[in-house]
Design a protein around this motif. Structure first.
Motif, PDB file in Angstrom:
ATOM      1  N   SER A  44       1.049  -1.137  -0.053  1.00 50.22           N
ATOM      2  CA  SER A  44       0.094   0.448   0.482  1.00 50.22           C
ATOM      3  C   SER A  44       1.106   1.656   0.062  1.00 50.22           C
ATOM      4  O   SER A  44       1.034   1.716   0.645  1.00 50.22           O
ATOM      5  CB  SER A  44      -1.284   0.371   1.687  1.00 50.22           C
ATOM      6  OG  SER A  44      -0.451  -0.250   2.564  1.00 50.22           O
ATOM      7  N   THR A  45       1.574   1.772  -1.643  1.00 53.61           N
ATOM      8  CA  THR A  45       1.960   2.942  -1.315  1.00 53.61           C
ATOM      9  C   THR A  45       2.167   3.438  -2.782  1.00 53.61           C
ATOM     10  O   THR A  45       2.157   2.717  -4.160  1.00 53.61           O
ATOM     11  CB  THR A  45       3.741   2.249  -1.203  1.00 53.61           C
ATOM     12  OG1 THR A  45       4.941   3.277  -1.586  1.00 53.61           O
ATOM     13  CG2 THR A  45       4.010   0.887  -1.863  1.00 53.61           C
ATOM     14  N   CYS A  46       2.505   5.015  -2.642  1.00 57.19           N
ATOM     15  CA  CYS A  46       2.579   5.410  -4.052  1.00 57.19           C
ATOM     16  C   CYS A  46       2.964   6.435  -3.684  1.00 57.19           C
ATOM     17  O   CYS A  46       3.602   7.378  -2.801  1.00 57.19           O
ATOM     18  CB  CYS A  46       0.831   5.647  -4.747  1.00 57.19           C
ATOM     19  SG  CYS A  46      -0.014   6.859  -2.779  1.00 57.19           S
ATOM     20  N   PHE A  47       4.179   7.284  -4.626  1.00 56.01           N
ATOM     21  CA  PHE A  47       4.336   8.637  -4.858  1.00 56.01           C
ATOM     22  C   PHE A  47       5.041   9.566  -5.707  1.00 56.01           C
ATOM     23  O   PHE A  47       4.038   9.478  -6.864  1.00 56.01           O
ATOM     24  CB  PHE A  47       6.360   7.670  -4.225  1.00 56.01           C
ATOM     25  CG  PHE A  47       6.515   7.336  -5.646  1.00 56.01           C
ATOM     26  CD1 PHE A  47       6.650   8.266  -6.416  1.00 56.01           C
ATOM     27  CD2 PHE A  47       6.270   5.457  -5.957  1.00 56.01           C
ATOM     28  CE1 PHE A  47       7.977   7.014  -7.532  1.00 56.01           C
ATOM     29  CE2 PHE A  47       7.431   4.931  -6.877  1.00 56.01           C
ATOM     30  CZ  PHE A  47       7.845   5.999  -7.670  1.00 56.01           C
ATOM     31  N   GLU A  48       4.882  10.797  -5.959  1.00 61.39           N
ATOM     32  CA  GLU A  48       5.467  11.333  -6.810  1.00 61.39           C
ATOM     33  C   GLU A  48       6.213  12.165  -7.062  1.00 61.39           C
ATOM     34  O   GLU A  48       6.980  12.083  -6.019  1.00 61.39           O
ATOM     35  CB  GLU A  48       4.441  12.715  -6.328  1.00 61.39           C
ATOM     36  CG  GLU A  48       2.930  12.588  -7.386  1.00 61.39           C
ATOM     37  CD  GLU A  48       2.542  12.037  -8.489  1.00 61.39           C
ATOM     38  OE1 GLU A  48       3.183  12.706  -8.697  1.00 61.39           O
ATOM     39  OE2 GLU A  48       1.851  11.556  -9.162  1.00 61.39           O
ATOM     40  N   GLY A  49       6.588  13.171  -7.865  1.00 62.35           N
ATOM     41  CA  GLY A  49       7.990  12.740  -9.031  1.00 62.35           C
ATOM     42  C   GLY A  49       7.631  14.279  -9.366  1.00 62.35           C
ATOM     43  O   GLY A  49       7.500  14.724 -10.503  1.00 62.35           O
ATOM     44  N   LEU A  50       8.615  15.357  -8.564  1.00 60.17           N
ATOM     45  CA  LEU A  50       8.341  17.051  -9.235  1.00 60.17           C
ATOM     46  C   LEU A  50       9.344  18.071  -8.584  1.00 60.17           C
ATOM     47  O   LEU A  50       9.979  16.996  -8.018  1.00 60.17           O
ATOM     48  CB  LEU A  50       7.461  17.566  -8.963  1.00 60.17           C
ATOM     49  CG  LEU A  50       7.389  17.687  -7.051  1.00 60.17           C
ATOM     50  CD1 LEU A  50       5.947  19.280  -7.084  1.00 60.17           C
ATOM     51  CD2 LEU A  50       6.336  16.985  -6.987  1.00 60.17           C
ATOM     52  N   LYS A  51       9.490  19.561  -9.260  1.00 55.77           N
ATOM     53  CA  LYS A  51      10.869  19.668  -9.582  1.00 55.77           C
ATOM     54  C   LYS A  51      10.907  20.788  -8.608  1.00 55.77           C
ATOM     55  O   LYS A  51       9.986  21.216  -9.960  1.00 55.77           O
ATOM     56  CB  LYS A  51      12.128  19.480 -10.397  1.00 55.77           C
ATOM     57  CG  LYS A  51      12.392  18.081 -10.615  1.00 55.77           C
ATOM     58  CD  LYS A  51      13.249  18.229 -11.497  1.00 55.77           C
ATOM     59  CE  LYS A  51      14.239  16.538 -12.096  1.00 55.77           C
ATOM     60  NZ  LYS A  51      14.568  16.848 -13.497  1.00 55.77           N
ATOM     61  N   ALA A  52      11.661  21.222  -8.259  1.00 57.50           N
ATOM     62  CA  ALA A  52      11.925  22.929  -7.801  1.00 57.50           C
ATOM     63  C   ALA A  52      12.667  23.400  -8.497  1.00 57.50           C
ATOM     64  O   ALA A  52      14.321  23.334  -8.351  1.00 57.50           O
ATOM     65  CB  ALA A  52      11.936  23.298  -6.452  1.00 57.50           C
TER      66      ALA A  52
END
Length: 332
Positions: free
Chosen positions: A46-54
């Motif tokens: 039961s795991t999810c994630f995201e990837g974004l940048k600054a």
């Protein structure tokens, strides 16, 4: 230089879901979390994630790129995995606040601050193979990164696999670790046997995605890519590149693409192919490997349209071009 994504800021933002409500977000040491060995995430994924940048602009300000889209997808992944529903406003504030805390550490171009929101089920209950977790933890990690292509973008060798899939079809829209794990075995096999950099999964001849990126075929003024459905991840970078291509007057064809058509087009002079994703933005493909044969794509090197679209997106991210679509969120 350290490998991409291996350096982390010493603190992260964290909140937990207990007793049917989210707690107040805290800033904690990045290595401080504790899990029961029976935690739902460790047994039932039961795991999810995201990837974004600054990104740091020339005036010193720091901006997030399309955070709203990543948070929406994060909420969708949590929902599809039956994790507790996230509070999108809270998550957005956690991202902004932790990036602001480490604004001085956001690298100059071509570097950036990679941001990894993560949501995991924490209930200690190994009898819940067919039931959702009642508690969870959500945290936001930061990792300063350099140019993904230090030394220049190398055109990739891609194996076309018509027999397997990256993940179960109903899981494709979810950004969950299990999807990446299921693709790892075939990818390692392809690397060892035919020196492929990645696999483009094409079950029954339907061109879909690689283990970690969306696929784009560029034929003259047209970009062809699979239309959105539940079988693959709806990339934020993919959406951004298609929008910029349309701004440049290109024709966008979101439709099914067969391996046969792909190979016929790839053999034509001037055709380009690329992979899109947060880390590498737009990565050129130089060679397809299919049924033991190698098919060069165009010149076999990065093509001019791939380079132009990659630069156009980077210019917006680094504040060198106007943000006409409202994609940037100023942090400080």
């Amino acid at each position: 230089m350290a490998a991409f994504g291996t350096v982390f800021m010493p603190k992260m933002a964290l909140t937990t879901f207990e007793n049917n409500q989210w707690g107040q977000a805290q800033t904690v040491a990045a290595d401080s979390i504790q899990l029961h060995p029976g935690a739902h995430v460790l047994h039932y994924s039961s795991t999810c994630f995201e990837g974004l940048k600054a990104f740091r602009h020339s005036d010193g300000s720091v901006h997030l790129f399309r955070m709203d889209q990543n948070v929406k997808r994060f909420a969708q992944s949590s929902r599809f995995l039956s994790l507790p529903a996230i509070d999108e406003a809270q998550v957005s504030k956690m991202i902004v606040d932790i990036v602001a805390q480490y604004a001085a550490d956001v690298p100059l171009p071509p570097g950036s601050m990679y941001i990894r929101p993560t949501h995991i089920g924490t209930e200690g209950a190994i009898g819940k193979a067919a039931a959702p977790t009642l508690s969870s933890m959500l945290y936001v990690l930061l990792s300063p990164v350099g140019d993904y292509f230090a030394g220049g973008a190398k055109a990739l060798r891609i194996l076309l696999d018509e027999t397997g899939m990256r993940c179960a079809p109903h899981m494709g829209m979810i950004k969950s670790g299990g999807n990446y794990a299921s693709a790892l075995g075939p990818i390692l096999k392809a690397k060892a046997e035919v020196q492929a950099d990645q696999i483009l999964f094409c079950p029954n001849g339907d061109v879909q995605e690689t283990g970690a990126a969306n696929f784009l075929l560029i034929d003259g003024n047209e970009i062809i890519t699979k239309g959105l459905d539940s079988s693959f991840l709806h990339g934020v970078t993919r959406s951004s590149i298609l929008t910029l291509a349309a701004d440049l007057g290109m024709t966008i064809s979101e439709r099914n693409l067969t391996v046969r058509e792909l190979l016929e087009r790839a053999a034509k002079p001037g055709v380009e192919a690329a992979l899109s994703g947060t880390a590498a933005v737009l990565t050129p493909i130089g060679t397809f490997i299919h049924n033991g044969k190698e098919i060069k794509v165009g010149s076999g090197e990065a093509g001019p349209t791939t380079q132009k679209l990659r630069q156009a997106l980077n210019d917006i991210q680094w504040g060198k071009a106007p943000d006409t679509h409202g994609w940037l969120t100023k942090v400080c």
